[in-house]
Design a protein around this motif. Structure first.
Motif, PDB file in Angstrom:
ATOM      1  N   LYS A  79      48.542  34.771  39.957  1.00 55.71           N
ATOM      2  CA  LYS A  79      47.125  34.624  40.284  1.00 55.71           C
ATOM      3  C   LYS A  79      46.948  34.449  41.785  1.00 55.71           C
ATOM      4  N   ARG A  84      44.262  33.543  44.859  1.00 53.70           N
ATOM      5  CA  ARG A  84      43.013  32.822  45.125  1.00 53.70           C
ATOM      6  C   ARG A  84      42.749  32.805  46.626  1.00 53.70           C
ATOM      7  N   ASP A 142      35.725  27.521  42.853  1.00 54.27           N
ATOM      8  CA  ASP A 142      35.909  28.528  41.806  1.00 54.27           C
ATOM      9  C   ASP A 142      34.779  29.553  41.820  1.00 54.27           C
ATOM     10  N   SER A 160      39.439  31.953  36.687  1.00 50.14           N
ATOM     11  CA  SER A 160      39.285  32.984  37.722  1.00 50.14           C
ATOM     12  C   SER A 160      38.339  32.490  38.810  1.00 50.14           C
ATOM     13  N   GLN A 161      38.403  33.131  39.957  1.00 50.49           N
ATOM     14  CA  GLN A 161      37.548  32.785  41.092  1.00 50.49           C
ATOM     15  C   GLN A 161      36.497  33.884  41.263  1.00 50.49           C
ATOM     16  N   ARG A 215      33.074  35.152  33.294  1.00 48.88           N
ATOM     17  CA  ARG A 215      34.285  35.445  34.050  1.00 48.88           C
ATOM     18  C   ARG A 215      35.500  34.878  33.308  1.00 48.88           C
ATOM     19  N   CYS A 225      43.296  38.690  40.434  1.00 50.80           N
ATOM     20  CA  CYS A 225      42.774  38.404  41.770  1.00 50.80           C
ATOM     21  C   CYS A 225      41.333  37.898  41.686  1.00 50.80           C
ATOM     22  N   PRO A 226      40.812  37.323  42.768  1.00 54.32           N
ATOM     23  CA  PRO A 226      39.414  36.864  42.767  1.00 54.32           C
ATOM     24  C   PRO A 226      38.447  38.006  42.471  1.00 54.32           C
TER      25      PRO A 226
END
Length: 567
Positions: A3, A5, A27, A514-515, A510, A482-483
């Protein structure tokens, strides 16, 4: 699944003496501003700093020559990426430089992709297989305002380097065909190209053999060295004598030519000097002045008998040298001709060889027997070369069969069915939540469907599709998550109810952990659960007041990158 961020973004324009820094650790982050306040430039800079250039970059942004520094983490490991022009430099959490490269495909791609576990290989236009640059890794996660609300999988520039990339990239990200499938596919492509090259070589060899056979007059004489053993021995002696005589003449002529060249150069120098001396003698003889001033150094020379006599003596001495060197050149010419007259003696050896070749023993002529033997040797060479090529082709075909087996292993029908079910279920749910009705069944049967919707429902349908893909990736893919960056989703004049619905949907649906970074002109009353960034200057995202602070932070990174010797 790894992941990625975002943590912090620093933007610096030394040209305009402006800068900006934003905390991205939340976030959910909303960038809220009207048009021309730079919200899109801010979100474009995120993935651009990681080597994924947006489809369109504003001219004012390019003119400002903005340097960007992005602090981010991969599975908790913190890094800093600096982008200055085409230079990309990666630093650890403490600012120690890990590498610095130029360019994307051969620069940042091979360095960053392994960190993202994005190492599939796809063919480019010339047939070579390459690891696609980072933009292909970030494609599902960036929904830009310029291309993504018209068509899918087109968020970045430079994607055309991979022909027909969309199906392969969509299958990879959704997990239908994992990276092992594409690595095997790339190997198959490379081996197939090798096979084609060997087949072309084999065909060329066959054509050459056929042309030689068409022009051949074979006597069918078996080679028996004992029949002509004495003649062959004499033939070899004559050949050696011929080579020795030729080498001797060649060596002698070469030596004479070198010595003649030196003499000729001396002759030409003497000729040039004599011409100048004769001109000087004529000049002092024709003028009446008793003194002559040099036009270059202004030295005064007397025009008397002693000086004129000295010039005459120099001219006489130079003329003698000229005559001597001319004579030496002529002598060398004679010696060279003398050596060349040795050629007829060499020709006698050639005639002797021809005579030996014409001798017969019974009905067999030595020339014919040697010709048949040489042709047999040529045929044998061709056969060996053909067998070697056939062996290489066979080995390549075995490798291609092995790659086919691996591709089949990772192209599992049941896995594909499960993933499509996840996608179609999410797609139906999301279309319902976004108020999109009469969804064509074709949109549910493929993870990369053709979306022909028009009007205000198209952006909502596309948003449902993007989130259905993201949920599918989160559940089934092994690629890096990914974001999610969504730029200006409120397209096609959404009414207030649909505008609110789209923003709330982007927050609520979302994937877990996740961002989300959302750029929009307004939140339309939605209670945003994270940080809100609100650019306040029209036509100027960057700020003069932040320049000194940002410069002080970015400059150490920039200095290390500029002084780096890393290729």
């Amino acid at each position: 699944m790894k992941k990625l961020r975002f943590i912090e973004l620093w933007l610096l324009s030394q040209k305009e003496k402006k800068a900006r820094v934003e905390n991205l650790s939340d976030d959910a982050i909303a960038v809220v501003a009207d048009n021309e306040y730079g919200k899109s430039s801010l979100v474009k800079a995120l993935y651009a700093t990681l080597g994924a250039e947006p489809g369109k970059t504003p001219d004012v942004w390019r003119f400002a020559q903005v340097i960007s520094l992005l602090k981010f983490s991969i599975d908790g490991n913190v890094f800093n990426m600096l982008k200055s022009g085409s230079i990309y430099s990666l630093f650890d959490e403490n600012g120690a430089m890990l590498w610095s490269v130029s360019g994307i495909v051969k620069g940042i791609g091979p360095q960053l992709n392994p960190m993202l576990d994005f190492q599939i290989e796809l063919p480019i236009r010339n047939g070579d297989a390459v690891i696609p640059p980072p933009a292909f890794c970030f494609l599902p996660f960036y929904i830009d305002q310029d291309n993504s609300w018209n068509d899918t999988w087109e968020s970045f520039s430079g994607l055309e380097m991979i022909p027909n990339y969309k199906n392969d990239i969509a299958n990879f990200h959704a997990g239908i065909r994992p990276k092992e499938y594409y690595l095997a596919k790339a190997e198959k492509t490379a081996e197939t190209r090798k096979k084609t090259e060997f087949l072309q070589e084999r065909n060329a060899l066959d054509r050459a053999v056929n042309r030689i056979k068409e022009k051949r007059n074979s006597f069918g004489i078996a080679f028996d060295p004992e029949v002509f053993s004495d003649r062959i021995e004499l033939l070899l002696k004559e050949q050696n004598a011929l080579q020795s005589a030729y080498d001797k003449v060649k060596s002698k002529v070469s030596e004479l030519q070198s010595r003649r060249t030196v003499a000729f150069e001396e002759m030409e120098i003497a000729r040039k000097i004599l011409t100048e001396l004769d001109a000087d003698v004529k000049f002092v003889h024709d003028i009446a002045e008793t003194e002559i001033v040099c036009p270059i150094c202004n030295t005064v020379h007397k025009n008397d008998f002693a000086n004129r006599y000295g010039l005459l003596n120099d001219a006489y001495a130079c003329r003698a040298i000229l005559e001597e060197t001319k004579q030496r050149v002529a002598e060398f010419d004679k010696e060279i001709q003398k050596e060349l007259r040795q050629v007829p003696k060499v020709e006698s050896h050639i005639m002797r060889i021809a005579s030996l070749l014409e001798e017969t023993r019974g009905e067999v002529k030595l020339r014919d027997m040697l010709q048949d033997e040489s042709e047999r040797l040529v045929d044998e060479t061709f056969l060996k070369e053909g067998a070697s090529i056939d062996q290489d082709i066979g080995e390549i075909e075995r490798k291609i069969e092995a790659t086919d087996a691996r591709m089949k292993e990772f192209d599992n029908a049941m896995r594909k069915k499960t993933i499509l079910e996840t996608y179609s279920t999410r797609m139906e749910q999301y279309c319902l939540r976004l108020g999109v009705t009469n969804v064509p069944p074709s949109l549910l049967k493929s993870i990369r469907p053709v979306i022909n919707e028009t009007g205000s429902s198209k952006p909502r349908l596309l948003l449902a599709y993007y989130y259905a893909i993201l949920q599918t990736i989160e559940k089934h893919s092994t690629s890096c998550f990914c974001p999610i960056v969504v730029d200006t989703p409120l397209q096609q004049d959404q009414d207030p109810a649909n505008a609110e619905r789209m923003i709330q949907f982007a927050i609520d649906n979302r994937p877990k952990d996740s961002q989300l970074i959302l750029a929009t002109g307004s939140l339309h009353g939605v209670n945003w659960p994270g940080r809100v960034i609100a650019p306040s200057r029209k036509h100027s995202l960057l700020d003069e007041d932040q320049f000194e602070t940002v410069l002080a932070h970015v400059l150490p990174f920039l200095n290390l990158a500029m002084n780096s010797t890393t290729p």
